[in-house]
Write a protein that holds these residues in place. Sequence first.
Motif, PDB file in Angstrom:
ATOM      1  N   ASN A   4       4.450   0.353  10.554  1.00  0.00           N
ATOM      2  CA  ASN A   4       3.761   0.202   9.268  1.00  0.00           C
ATOM      3  C   ASN A   4       2.751   1.319   9.054  1.00  0.00           C
ATOM      4  OD1 ASN A   4       1.897  -0.739  11.199  1.00  0.00           O
ATOM      5  ND2 ASN A   4       0.859  -2.029   9.689  1.00  0.00           N
ATOM      6  N   ASN A  57      -3.508   4.384   2.601  1.00  0.00           N
ATOM      7  CA  ASN A  57      -2.803   3.517   1.645  1.00  0.00           C
ATOM      8  C   ASN A  57      -1.529   2.918   2.221  1.00  0.00           C
ATOM      9  OD1 ASN A  57      -4.840   4.298  -0.093  1.00  0.00           O
ATOM     10  ND2 ASN A  57      -3.600   5.912  -1.049  1.00  0.00           N
ATOM     11  N   GLU A  58      -1.563   2.595   3.526  1.00  0.00           N
ATOM     12  CA  GLU A  58      -0.427   1.943   4.161  1.00  0.00           C
ATOM     13  C   GLU A  58      -0.493   0.436   3.890  1.00  0.00           C
ATOM     14  OE1 GLU A  58      -0.742   4.873   8.064  1.00  0.00           O
ATOM     15  OE2 GLU A  58      -2.235   3.337   7.561  1.00  0.00           O
ATOM     16  N   ASN A  59       0.610  -0.232   4.080  1.00  0.00           N
ATOM     17  CA  ASN A  59       0.644  -1.689   3.962  1.00  0.00           C
ATOM     18  C   ASN A  59       0.270  -2.300   5.309  1.00  0.00           C
ATOM     19  OD1 ASN A  59       1.300  -4.408   3.776  1.00  0.00           O
ATOM     20  ND2 ASN A  59       3.118  -4.045   2.512  1.00  0.00           N
TER      21      ASN A  59
END
Length: 346
Positions: A46, A35-37
């Motif tokens: 990031n 669920n990283e950007n």
Amino acid sequence: MDINKLVRTNIRRLKPYSCARNEFTGEASCYLDANENPMNSNSPYNRYPDPLQKALKAKIAKIKHVRPSQIMLGVGSDEPIDLVMRIFCEPQQDNIVAIDPTYGIYRVCADINNVEYRKVLLNEDYALDAERLLAAADGRSKLIFLCSPNNPTGNLLNRGEMTKVVESFGGIVVIDEAYIDFSPETSWLGMLDRYPNIVVFQTFSKAWGIAGVRCGMAFASEEIIGYFNRVKYPYNLNLLTQNFVNEHIENESRKNEWVAALLAQRAWLASQLAAIPRVLKIYPSDANFLLVKMHDANGIYQYLVDRGIIVRNRNTVSQCEGCLRITVGLPEENAALIRALKEFSL
């Protein structure tokens, strides 16, 4: 020694949190698990960092002559100090034995973890008496803390007395070597395979000159390091820290030059302090500081504060009455201290 028998029952049974980076090795083409950007794709930051800091540990292992599996990296030394208590000490049941005086965070951390902390005074010359230390331990003693070179006294503990403690104690002996680079003594790291009950702490905050980065090292058997990895938070060491340390330790020769310069300044500072009338005693030091007994330590401390010169007042610490702890600084800082002290003595 069966290390497992020393570990708290709930820690032995603990099923650790498994983060995304624990569940595969190598590189992937698509990271859709954490669920990283993904938009900040031009930056490595990031993504979550390696939770076990494998690349950095491999480099440290070569410098320290240990195996990567014998290393735990934490936020300064304070994190592994806390973790070793949480792994081995049952609150309100077990106890910790430590020399006194020594690094104050051990006591604070024990209080936070609700673990009894037993202090055993060093001899008048700050020497370790192994028999007296061991006599303070009982069947509920899980940890003994030995800081060598010791803080705030600055001296190395006798190796033979330390060995008696390691070989006689039925628990874990924590050897804090934060200042080992400034001493002539060899590290206990070479004894990890011989003594499975030792945990050795070192840090990048002192000799390596990067205290603000907050990276400490714990070295122990693979079994103990396995428990550290179970209990620590998954991404305890951020990627900025990992990358900075990884680059900084490329230049070990620079660290050695800094140490040599500080040792020369330590000798100069001691010689200058000895000529000041209000200085009563300068204790031998194997660290990057001097413990100095002075007439009117409180008054001198406040005078220096008013002049913008900050030292550490150890007057209320056991066996350090009337003492200030003075870090060895840059030549101009040390000279400013000496000028101020000479003016105070007029």
